[in-house]
Design an enzyme around this catalytic site. Sequence first.
Site, PDB file in Angstrom:
ATOM      1  N   GLY A 108      42.832   1.208 141.461  1.00  0.00           N
ATOM      2  CA  GLY A 108      42.175   2.376 142.043  1.00  0.00           C
ATOM      3  C   GLY A 108      40.925   2.727 141.250  1.00  0.00           C
ATOM      4  O   GLY A 108      40.355   1.875 140.550  1.00  0.00           O
ATOM      5  N   PHE A 109      40.526   3.986 141.331  1.00  0.00           N
ATOM      6  CA  PHE A 109      39.295   4.409 140.651  1.00  0.00           C
ATOM      7  C   PHE A 109      39.377   4.165 139.150  1.00  0.00           C
ATOM      8  O   PHE A 109      38.436   3.669 138.531  1.00  0.00           O
ATOM      9  CB  PHE A 109      39.041   5.897 140.906  1.00  0.00           C
ATOM     10  CG  PHE A 109      38.505   6.166 142.280  1.00  0.00           C
ATOM     11  CD1 PHE A 109      37.142   6.087 142.529  1.00  0.00           C
ATOM     12  CD2 PHE A 109      39.344   6.492 143.325  1.00  0.00           C
ATOM     13  CE1 PHE A 109      36.634   6.324 143.789  1.00  0.00           C
ATOM     14  CE2 PHE A 109      38.851   6.734 144.587  1.00  0.00           C
ATOM     15  CZ  PHE A 109      37.500   6.648 144.824  1.00  0.00           C
TER      16      PHE A 109
ATOM     17  N   GLY B  49      47.168  -0.996 138.527  1.00  0.00           N
ATOM     18  CA  GLY B  49      46.470  -0.199 139.533  1.00  0.00           C
ATOM     19  C   GLY B  49      44.999  -0.557 139.644  1.00  0.00           C
ATOM     20  O   GLY B  49      44.281  -0.581 138.651  1.00  0.00           O
TER      21      GLY B  49
ATOM     22  N   ALA C 200      38.755  11.784 141.565  1.00  0.00           N
ATOM     23  CA  ALA C 200      38.185  10.491 141.172  1.00  0.00           C
ATOM     24  C   ALA C 200      37.333  10.575 139.890  1.00  0.00           C
ATOM     25  O   ALA C 200      37.472   9.709 139.012  1.00  0.00           O
ATOM     26  CB  ALA C 200      37.384   9.924 142.337  1.00  0.00           C
TER      27      ALA C 200
ATOM     28  N   ASP D 261      45.205  10.109 138.141  1.00  0.00           N
ATOM     29  CA  ASP D 261      46.132  11.109 138.698  1.00  0.00           C
ATOM     30  C   ASP D 261      47.459  11.133 137.946  1.00  0.00           C
ATOM     31  O   ASP D 261      48.139  12.164 137.913  1.00  0.00           O
ATOM     32  CB  ASP D 261      46.426  10.779 140.173  1.00  0.00           C
ATOM     33  CG  ASP D 261      45.281  11.134 141.096  1.00  0.00           C
ATOM     34  OD1 ASP D 261      44.235  11.583 140.599  1.00  0.00           O
ATOM     35  OD2 ASP D 261      45.428  10.953 142.324  1.00  0.00           O
TER      36      ASP D 261
ATOM     37  N   VAL E 238      54.718  -3.377 140.767  1.00  0.00           N
ATOM     38  CA  VAL E 238      55.227  -3.227 139.399  1.00  0.00           C
ATOM     39  C   VAL E 238      56.499  -2.380 139.480  1.00  0.00           C
ATOM     40  O   VAL E 238      56.495  -1.280 140.029  1.00  0.00           O
ATOM     41  CB  VAL E 238      54.186  -2.553 138.486  1.00  0.00           C
ATOM     42  CG1 VAL E 238      54.759  -2.335 137.089  1.00  0.00           C
ATOM     43  CG2 VAL E 238      52.928  -3.409 138.397  1.00  0.00           C
TER      44      VAL E 238
ATOM     45  N   GLU F 221      38.859  18.994 155.413  1.00  0.00           N
ATOM     46  CA  GLU F 221      38.070  17.869 155.939  1.00  0.00           C
ATOM     47  C   GLU F 221      38.766  17.258 157.161  1.00  0.00           C
ATOM     48  O   GLU F 221      38.122  16.914 158.145  1.00  0.00           O
ATOM     49  CB  GLU F 221      37.847  16.843 154.825  1.00  0.00           C
ATOM     50  CG  GLU F 221      36.974  17.451 153.727  1.00  0.00           C
ATOM     51  CD  GLU F 221      36.586  16.505 152.603  1.00  0.00           C
ATOM     52  OE1 GLU F 221      35.649  16.842 151.871  1.00  0.00           O
ATOM     53  OE2 GLU F 221      37.205  15.446 152.444  1.00  0.00           O
TER      54      GLU F 221
HETATM   55  C1  LIG Z   1      42.847  12.310 151.390  1.00  0.00           C
HETATM   56  C2  LIG Z   1      42.280  12.324 149.990  1.00  0.00           C
HETATM   57  C3  LIG Z   1      40.997  12.791 149.778  1.00  0.00           C
HETATM   58  C4  LIG Z   1      40.464  12.814 148.493  1.00  0.00           C
HETATM   59  N1  LIG Z   1      39.184  13.269 148.335  1.00  0.00           N
HETATM   60  C5  LIG Z   1      38.643  13.262 147.100  1.00  0.00           C
HETATM   61  C6  LIG Z   1      37.295  13.686 146.922  1.00  0.00           C
HETATM   62  O1  LIG Z   1      36.612  14.066 147.870  1.00  0.00           O
HETATM   63  N2  LIG Z   1      36.778  13.647 145.654  1.00  0.00           N
HETATM   64  C7  LIG Z   1      37.525  13.225 144.589  1.00  0.00           C
HETATM   65  O2  LIG Z   1      37.025  13.186 143.475  1.00  0.00           O
HETATM   66  N3  LIG Z   1      38.802  12.825 144.725  1.00  0.00           N
HETATM   67  C8  LIG Z   1      39.383  12.824 145.955  1.00  0.00           C
HETATM   68  N4  LIG Z   1      40.680  12.409 146.124  1.00  0.00           N
HETATM   69  C9  LIG Z   1      41.479  12.069 144.927  1.00  0.00           C
HETATM   70  C10 LIG Z   1      41.160  10.673 144.416  1.00  0.00           C
HETATM   71  O3  LIG Z   1      41.251   9.736 145.461  1.00  0.00           O
HETATM   72  C11 LIG Z   1      42.154  10.342 143.304  1.00  0.00           C
HETATM   73  O4  LIG Z   1      42.042  11.336 142.308  1.00  0.00           O
HETATM   74  C12 LIG Z   1      41.858   8.990 142.697  1.00  0.00           C
HETATM   75  O5  LIG Z   1      42.059   7.976 143.658  1.00  0.00           O
HETATM   76  C13 LIG Z   1      42.763   8.738 141.483  1.00  0.00           C
HETATM   77  O6  LIG Z   1      42.460   7.492 140.924  1.00  0.00           O
HETATM   78  P1  LIG Z   1      43.580   6.643 140.195  1.00  0.00           P
HETATM   79  O7  LIG Z   1      42.883   5.465 139.609  1.00  0.00           O
HETATM   80  O8  LIG Z   1      44.385   7.516 139.312  1.00  0.00           O
HETATM   81  O9  LIG Z   1      44.574   6.166 141.359  1.00  0.00           O
HETATM   82  P2  LIG Z   1      44.288   5.464 142.750  1.00  0.00           P
HETATM   83  O10 LIG Z   1      42.858   5.406 143.066  1.00  0.00           O
HETATM   84  O11 LIG Z   1      45.197   6.142 143.723  1.00  0.00           O
HETATM   85  O12 LIG Z   1      44.802   3.983 142.521  1.00  0.00           O
HETATM   86  C14 LIG Z   1      46.135   3.691 142.185  1.00  0.00           C
HETATM   87  C15 LIG Z   1      46.424   2.237 142.487  1.00  0.00           C
HETATM   88  O13 LIG Z   1      47.679   1.876 141.913  1.00  0.00           O
HETATM   89  C16 LIG Z   1      48.417   1.068 142.803  1.00  0.00           C
HETATM   90  N5  LIG Z   1      49.843   1.225 142.481  1.00  0.00           N
HETATM   91  C17 LIG Z   1      50.552   2.373 142.374  1.00  0.00           C
HETATM   92  N6  LIG Z   1      51.831   2.116 142.031  1.00  0.00           N
HETATM   93  C18 LIG Z   1      51.942   0.776 141.924  1.00  0.00           C
HETATM   94  C19 LIG Z   1      53.027  -0.102 141.607  1.00  0.00           C
HETATM   95  N7  LIG Z   1      54.250   0.359 141.307  1.00  0.00           N
HETATM   96  N8  LIG Z   1      52.790  -1.439 141.617  1.00  0.00           N
HETATM   97  C20 LIG Z   1      51.557  -1.928 141.906  1.00  0.00           C
HETATM   98  N9  LIG Z   1      50.493  -1.133 142.204  1.00  0.00           N
HETATM   99  C21 LIG Z   1      50.678   0.191 142.212  1.00  0.00           C
HETATM  100  C22 LIG Z   1      48.039   1.610 144.169  1.00  0.00           C
HETATM  101  O14 LIG Z   1      48.235   0.619 145.175  1.00  0.00           O
HETATM  102  C23 LIG Z   1      46.552   1.952 143.979  1.00  0.00           C
HETATM  103  O15 LIG Z   1      45.707   0.893 144.339  1.00  0.00           O
HETATM  104  C24 LIG Z   1      41.243  12.363 147.397  1.00  0.00           C
HETATM  105  C25 LIG Z   1      42.531  11.879 147.617  1.00  0.00           C
HETATM  106  C26 LIG Z   1      43.056  11.850 148.905  1.00  0.00           C
HETATM  107  C27 LIG Z   1      44.449  11.329 149.123  1.00  0.00           C
END
Ligand SMILES: Cc1cc2nc3c(=O)[nH]c(=O)nc-3n(C[C@H](O)[C@H](O)[C@H](O)COP(=O)(O)OP(=O)(O)OC[C@H]3O[C@@H](n4cnc5c(N)ncnc54)[C@H](O)[C@@H]3O)c2cc1C
Length: 420
Positions: free
Chosen positions: A18-19, A16, A321, A306, A84, A176
């Site tokens: 992401g954040f 991943g 995040a 998450d 994955v 929002e």
């Molecule tokens: C509409 C919306 C608004 C939000 N607003 C806020 C806000 O204002 N403030 C705040 O703090 N948080 C906010 N969030 C929440 C925040 O975006 C998440 O908490 C944060 O992105 C979690 O980070 P993460 O690293 O766990 O996952 P993510 O950032 O979601 O990254 C996960 C990554 O894993 C990859 N992935 C997943 N499964 C697989 C797989 N099987 N194979 C390969 N790759 C995979 C995905 O493509 C992605 O790139 C918001 C979320 C949404 C949907």
Amino acid sequence: MKKQSDRELPRVAILGAGFGGLRVAKRLAREHVRLTMVDRMNYHLFQPLLYQVAAAYLEPSQIAMGVRTILRAQANLSFVMAEVTGVDSVGRKLTLASPPYGIPYDYLVVAPGSVTHYRDRAGIASRAIGLKSLSDSIAIRNQVLSCFEQATVAGAEQRRGLLTFCIVGGGSAGIEMAGALTELIHGVLLKDYPSMTRSDPRLILAEAGDRLLPEMMPQLGEIAMRTLERRGVEVLRGRPVADFTGSEVLFSDGSRIAAHTLIWTAGVKAAPITRMLGIPLGPLGRVPVDPTLQVPANPRVFVIGDAAFVQGDGGAVPMVAPAAVQMADVAAENILRDIAGKPLARFVYHNPGQLATIGRNAAVAYVWGIRWKGILAWLMWLVVHLVRLIGFRNRLMVLIGWSLDYFFHERAVRIIDRSR
Ligand SMILES: Cc1cc2nc3c(=O)[nH]c(=O)nc-3n(C[C@H](O)[C@H](O)[C@H](O)COP(=O)(O)OP(=O)(O)OC[C@H]3O[C@@H](n4cnc5c(N)ncnc54)[C@H](O)[C@@H]3O)c2cc1C
């Protein structure tokens, strides 16, 4: 000689970008480890601004940035774009759906985030639009703009359904979305459709519970509700949505509203790949981890963001995040400690506060133990989101886009992309 010693370095796989995943990579940038990051996408997505793409404020490329671009200076990392499909925790290997099909690891950081949670409502899952990916946000934009186009030639009854937009979920994402959509409709689109009056479009925000922003204090939810109502949003509280036919929204009390658009922001659950860890999952499919963020049965595997279920002082650590970033710091630190044979650190969540914008000059926030509302909270929201967005170019483009919209009430992105 150097190659040989590189090969002996511990291998850390990160699932991943992401954040959480990106933060782990950056934290380990100067360490003696070999990193492999895998993501199904080749970009990092700034999800907090998805609703702005949906409401035609921003271009998709302004909230996404190539993973290779972000990490290109990092010599100890290679990136693989692949889905994955499995985790072989005995053989210590990630299974991929495409070449190279497998990635061996000594340590694994699982950071796959979450997906939209439709709560087993099949009709809604197949016909509503979520707000979780770039394609969701583009689909919402296309849908709203297409409904306006179709409404100009539709009969009276169909026109009502076409111009009724229902958002489900009174959390910050729903608020929002509602605030931005009412500005798009009343501030921008009605100028393009002079045959329509202010009362033609109807924007509904439906919340199952009895108040908005349940994650914040009740007064802030009240402020958000009154502001939205003043701006033309009908707020329905205590009205769970049971189904959606594509032209009608059905509520669990039996009532129904003609609407061709349902935007679902009522919750997320952990990404399905967490099931592949082969351990019992916690609420919302999240992985219960030790305070060190390790999977109890498998201390070489860390789960963050998450997807991780961690109990904090006030209950489960929220899916936001800052939690993902703070967990990433601890997971990276613990990998280094484990390699060095030191005791591992425990994760403690520090809540930086909560912010939600309702639209132009209006937001609510709870930061530094103080309640904020109105323009001060809105300015705070602007600064926080600009600073958190990755890439100078994106920040600049977003700032220009916001300024043009603020002063001229114009949105550049009012195109319907029919290829989608
Ligand atoms: C509409 C919306 C608004 C939000 N607003 C806020 C806000 O204002 N403030 C705040 O703090 N948080 C906010 N969030 C929440 C925040 O975006 C998440 O908490 C944060 O992105 C979690 O980070 P993460 O690293 O766990 O996952 P993510 O950032 O979601 O990254 C996960 C990554 O894993 C990859 N992935 C997943 N499964 C697989 C797989 N099987 N194979 C390969 N790759 C995979 C995905 O493509 C992605 O790139 C918001 C979320 C949404 C949907």
